[in-house]
Scaffold this motif. Structure first.
Motif: not given
Length: 336
Positions: A45, A64, A66, A87, A113, A115, A326
């Motif tokens: 990240f 990560a 988004s 992100m 990830l 998100s 993560c």
């Protein structure tokens, strides 16, 4: 404290300015867990430099994404969408699929990830991206997919499970005042517990989070959030600490000694869970003290640990296992 039993620990405690009485309490809370190794989670990240563990340059192996870019309809006062800024924006589902496949091929991406910001009901709009997740999981069965879900219904939890999502993560808030005054949200505490129950009922690996100091830098509802998690069948939980850099200027600084004491309380309340300190927490001296507290209190892992925490773990005889994923994914894999 029986410092002679732990050579090197006294100097670490001096370095971070931890009072001896607090150190004793933390050691008492964590003693039964000190035989476990300590997970040092260092996903890509962000960049991470450590004198004790070396550097993580952000290779893209575990990024990560988004869904909403840098936007969040709630714009909660503790974050103001700041946590989304580093992100990678997904774009639309087709663009996200192209990007993910390219990163698997060129950067060796092992997982990610997913998100994003929330709508006004604290729901992350992940549904359009689930067919992409399903195709990626079909073609790359070893790919680890984590989703920040926000609040969910039973139907939405089933959709996550059907797509092959590996880990679902959401914040648990135990104070109605905090939900209303910090999150700008008109939903009860019960909705957070219901979402956690719905995700667990689908057989997903669920990793609830608690933000310490979420109520304007003060603790309010954190112990109630621990009770909610204790009532639900999960393998792991993650604690994070309010980050002043993202918060509204009206927020106060979380007292690091109070945060450290809460880690001990969490370890005692959730003895059957893997308990980790997540990547969101203050920088500087407060971070070092909180990280060392996590090690002493017997937490199972720390994301991007301060060097002082690594030294404390070694002083206690806890082997340090670094993983470039993560901590939510790594905690579930280690608990399986």
């Amino acid at each position: 404290m029986n410092a002679p039993a732990f050579p090197g620990l006294a100097s670490v405690l001096d370095d971070v300015g931890m009072p001896e009485a607090l150190a004793r309490d933390l050691l008492d809370a964590g003693r039964a867990f000190h035989a476990r190794g300590l997970l040092a989670a260092t996903p890509s990240f962000r960049r991470y430099d450590s004198d004790e563990l070396g550097a993580c340059r952000g290779s893209g192996a575990f990024p990560a994404f988004s869904i909403t870019g840098g936007a969040c309809a709630l714009n909660c006062k503790h974050c103001r969408a700041g946590i989304l800024k580093p992100m990678i924006p997904t774009g639309d589902p087709a663009a996200f699929e192209r990007k993910a496949r390219e990163m698997i091929a060129s950067r060796g991406m092992r997982g990610f990830l997913l998100s994003g910001g929330s709508n006004p009901r604290n729901e992350v709009p992940f549904e359009p991206y689930l067919p992409v997740v399903a195709r990626l999981k079909r073609d790359h069965p070893g790919l680890e997919v984590l989703v920040h879900t926000g609040l969910v219904t039973a139907r939405r939890a089933a959709a996550l499970k059907g797509a092959g999502v590996d880990v679902a993560m959401l914040d648990i808030i135990g104070s109605a005042r905090t939900i209303r005054e910090v999150y700008h949200l008109d939903r009860p505490v019960a909705d957070f517990e219901a979402s956690l129950v719905a995700l667990a009922a689908e057989g997903l690996a669920v990793v609830p989070h608690i933000v310490v100091g979420l109520h304007f830098g003060r603790l309010l509802g954190e112990h109630e959030a621990l009770d909610i998690i204790a009532r639900t069948q999960t393998e792991s939980a993650i604690l994070v600490v309010l980050m002043p850099a993202y918060a509204d200027p009206g927020f106060g600084r979380v007292d690091p000694l109070e945060a450290a004491s809460f880690l001990a309380a969490a370890r005692a309340r959730l003895p059957d869970r893997r308990l980790l300190l997540g990547c969101a927490r203050p920088h500087g001296p407060d971070r070092a003290l909180i990280d060392v507290a996590a090690v002493l209190a017997g937490l199972d892992g720390v994301a991007y640990p301060a060097d002082e925490a690594v030294r404390a773990a070694r002083a206690l005889g806890r082997p340090v296992d670094r993983q470039g994923a993560c901590c939510g994914a790594a905690s579930c894999a280690r608990a399986a």
